[in-house]
Design an enzyme around this catalytic site. Structure first.
Site, PDB file in Angstrom:
ATOM      1  N   ASP A 160     -47.599  97.417 -15.187  1.00 41.85           N
ATOM      2  CA  ASP A 160     -48.869  97.167 -15.854  1.00 41.85           C
ATOM      3  C   ASP A 160     -50.034  97.379 -14.892  1.00 41.85           C
ATOM      4  O   ASP A 160     -50.007  98.296 -14.075  1.00 41.85           O
ATOM      5  CB  ASP A 160     -48.874  95.750 -16.432  1.00 41.85           C
ATOM      6  CG  ASP A 160     -49.674  95.665 -17.714  1.00 41.85           C
ATOM      7  OD1 ASP A 160     -50.910  95.726 -17.633  1.00 41.85           O
ATOM      8  OD2 ASP A 160     -49.067  95.547 -18.800  1.00 41.85           O
ATOM      9  N   HIS A 201     -53.887  91.882 -17.933  1.00 42.55           N
ATOM     10  CA  HIS A 201     -52.777  92.151 -18.851  1.00 42.55           C
ATOM     11  C   HIS A 201     -51.424  91.904 -18.212  1.00 42.55           C
ATOM     12  O   HIS A 201     -50.552  91.223 -18.777  1.00 42.55           O
ATOM     13  CB  HIS A 201     -52.883  93.591 -19.343  1.00 42.55           C
ATOM     14  CG  HIS A 201     -52.061  93.922 -20.534  1.00 42.55           C
ATOM     15  ND1 HIS A 201     -50.880  94.624 -20.453  1.00 42.55           N
ATOM     16  CD2 HIS A 201     -52.244  93.642 -21.835  1.00 42.55           C
ATOM     17  CE1 HIS A 201     -50.373  94.784 -21.657  1.00 42.55           C
ATOM     18  NE2 HIS A 201     -51.181  94.193 -22.527  1.00 42.55           N
ATOM     19  N   SER A 375     -48.142  93.660 -27.068  1.00 40.90           N
ATOM     20  CA  SER A 375     -48.118  93.349 -25.635  1.00 40.90           C
ATOM     21  C   SER A 375     -47.467  92.002 -25.383  1.00 40.90           C
ATOM     22  O   SER A 375     -46.808  91.794 -24.365  1.00 40.90           O
ATOM     23  CB  SER A 375     -49.536  93.301 -25.079  1.00 40.90           C
ATOM     24  OG  SER A 375     -50.055  94.585 -24.904  1.00 40.90           O
TER      25      SER A 375
END
Length: 620
Positions: A160, A201, A375
């Protein structure tokens, strides 16, 4: 740049020995050395008097018989240390030389976990509705924790925008060997901080997997004792090289890679991994984990608002990834969710902004209860799969996909397209085989016998240009390579490789129907896809035929669902079947020896066969 999948507004081919070595090597950090105590178990055939004689001779105290038959006795030595990291070799030698002693063993400490319900004391655990029994059904995590499973010895890496490695809910589980920064090419995956915290994230995804339990901070990860790493690769220029390097990091150390990103979810993009990344996937499943195969867990995509289809995403569409979709707390299809035939299973996320979302770690040593999108779903699945891998570390990448199919249930998930496939399983383009049940997955993992070698049967169905009519079917009766070494009895993945032109690509719906009557939509209409480029050697994939018998009539359907004047040409069509020679539907449902290691195998593939096919036009 590859966008992240956040919906916040925007073979064992080597010997058993190698497999064991690799498994042990990744678990060295968590393995406990034996601790020896001053108690001994001794077998003497002449009973209590002989046990007393031994005790007096060697300085033990006879604590009595272990079993009523008077052969096994418990002896304790008062002069020895209560606990030691080394055995007492002197007493071992003396007992070994005594002719009356048939067997003996110095005792070691055993770690045992109470099989009571484990409920973490973390303050935000009460908000983790998807695994604390506050909704039914939840992901059934507590049942697995109560069995003493928590991800111990399993390594997960989140690919990520980095991971806040010093976060108080991640620090104790952080694994530097499972981490790297491929944006700046250094070992530190710490995210780059900005005023908008755009690089949060990866940290959020990591917390879902392995946030520490019972540290009175934030919540708990699904596999709260797993080792967690992070690869920083989305915060900068992204190339095929960077993706391939990220997916190939430490393949003998990392068990599971979790990825929540892909091409643009804009409803018009058709894109996938480059040559190097495809090779990284192939090497991962054939050589990773000592030949058992790396597990690539992938978020299915957030293009629902644009009517996107995840079969136009070559990452989720790959047979080597395990694609995960989302559902809301109430079992509805989220507004961002994409429907496609390659999704295998589903976990929770959120719906509209007022609905409960996912609790996890956040930047600046904080927590959040606002994580969402697919996600959020993929890391939950990665954590659940880590629990199953702890229960049975010999599972191959294909074994895990078989297990996920069997451990997913329709439950309360609502969709108009639930269908029963040819072997009686419910399957949907929105949810795959349904909501993943961690308890069921672990139970099945313990009893699972390894699947037979993967077979591949490729049939070139059409290789002459054919005009695409408003509604047409291409039918082909197939033997599934019967009589050859790559004969398939039970299907796993099915791929369709197509080259075609079309005046407005998004108006063309493509489907595939199996000999057992299961119809799978390979791509539905995408109103925003106005491209006239068609599909150039694009591979569509479906999981909906899992365990079906592939012999018989296969039907490819093409239908214009847009402007009536659309035209196009079908140039090439190849059907690729993957599976095994075993009849998977004949497997007994009861417990089996799951820990027996699989035998070695290699992937078998066939040369492409040339056949003719019937093309049937139909009126729209």
């Amino acid at each position: 740049m590859r966008p992240t999948r956040s919906a916040l507004w925007v073979r064992l081919a080597l010997s058993l020995g190698l497999a064991l070595v690799c498994h042990l090597s990744v678990g060295l950090a968590s393995a406990r050395a034996p601790i020896y105590v001053s108690s001994w178990a001794v077998q003497v055939s002449e009973g209590y008097q002989e046990a007393d004689r031994l005790a007096r001779k060697f300085g033990f105290v006879n604590m009595g018989q272990i079993f009523p038959d008077g052969q096994y006795f418990h002896l304790r030595h008062r002069g020895l240390a209560q606990q030691s990291l080394t055995p007492n070799w002197g007493h071992r030698l003396r007992l070994k030389k005594d002719p009356k002693v048939q067997w003996f063993e110095q005792q070691t400490l055993r770690w045992r976990v109470k099989r009571s319900l484990v409920v973490p004391m973390d303050p935000w655990f009460s908000k983790q509705w998807y695994m604390n029994n506050k909704v039914q059904p939840d992901l059934n995590i507590l049942q697995v924790w109560s069995q003493g499973l928590s991800g111990q010895g399993i390594v997960v890496s989140v690919l990520d925008d980095g991971i806040e490695k010093d976060h108080p809910d991640l620090l104790a589980n952080y694994d530097p060997l499972a981490s790297y920064d491929f944006n700046d090419y250094d070992p530190d995956p710490q995210p780059r901080y900005t005023p908008s915290d755009e690089n949060r994230h990866g940290t959020r995804c990591a917390g879902e997997v392995a946030a520490i339990a019972n540290n009175r901070f934030c919540g708990a990860g699904v596999a709260y004792n797993a080792r967690i790493g992070g690869v920083r690769m989305l915060d900068g220029t992204i190339t095929d090289v960077i993706e391939a390097q990220s997916l190939s990091l430490q393949p003998q150390h990392i068990h599971i890679y979790s990825a929540s990103w892909g091409p643009e979810d804009d409803g018009r993009t058709v894109d996938g991994p480059g040559i190097l990344t495809q090779e990284a996937f192939r090497r991962g499943v054939t050589k990773g984990r000592g030949g058992l195969g790396t597990l690539f867990i992938w978020a299915s995509g957030n293009g629902g608002l644009h009517y996107d289809n995840c079969n136009c995403d070559g990452y989720t569409n790959s047979i080597h990834t395990l694609s995960v979709g989302s559902t809301t707390q109430q079992g509805h299809v989220p507004w961002y969710s994409e429907a496609c035939a390659s999704t295998l299973t589903t976990t929770y996320s959120s719906g509209i902004i007022t609905e409960p979302q996912i609790v996890t770690t956040d930047l600046h040593h904080q927590c959040t209860d606002k994580h969402t999108g697919t996600s959020a779903s993929a890391p939950l699945a990665a954590g659940i799969i880590a629990l199953a891998l702890e229960a049975n570390p010999f599972l191959t990448w294909r074994d895990m996909q078989h297990l996920v199919v069997r451990a997913s249930r329709q439950a309360h998930l609502q969709a108009e397209d639930w269908r029963t496939n040819g072997v009686g399983r419910q399957v949907s383009h929105h949810y795959g085989y349904g909501l993943l049940d961690a308890g069921l997955l672990v139970d099945l993992a313990r009893m699972w016998l390894p699947t037979q070698p993967q077979k591949k049967c490729a049939i070139r169905v059409l290789h002459t240009p054919t005009p695409i009519l408003p509604l047409m079917h291409v039918r082909k009766k197939m033997s599934a390579c019967a009589g050859r070494a790559n004969y398939i009895r039970s299907l796993e993945h099915v791929q369709v490789r197509l080259s075609l032109s079309y005046s407005r690509r998004g108006d063309l719906e493509i489907s595939l129907t199996s000999p057992m009557g299961t119809r799978s939509t390979l791509v539905a209409i995408r109103p925003f896809d106005i491209s006239g480029q068609g599909y150039n050697n694009w591979i569509f994939m479906s999981t909906h035929f899992w365990d079906e018998d592939p012999q018989g009539l296969w039907t490819l359907g093409l239908q214009n669902k847009g402007y009536y004047f659309n035209t196009g040409t079908l140039y090439r069509y190849t059907l690729l079947l993957y599976g095994t020679a075993e009849d998977m539907t004949a497997r007994p449902p009861g417990p089996q020896n799951a820990t027996a290691p699989p035998t070695s195998w290699a992937t078998s593939a066939s040369p492409t066969a040339h056949h003719s096919a019937s093309v049937t036009p139909s009126k729209q």
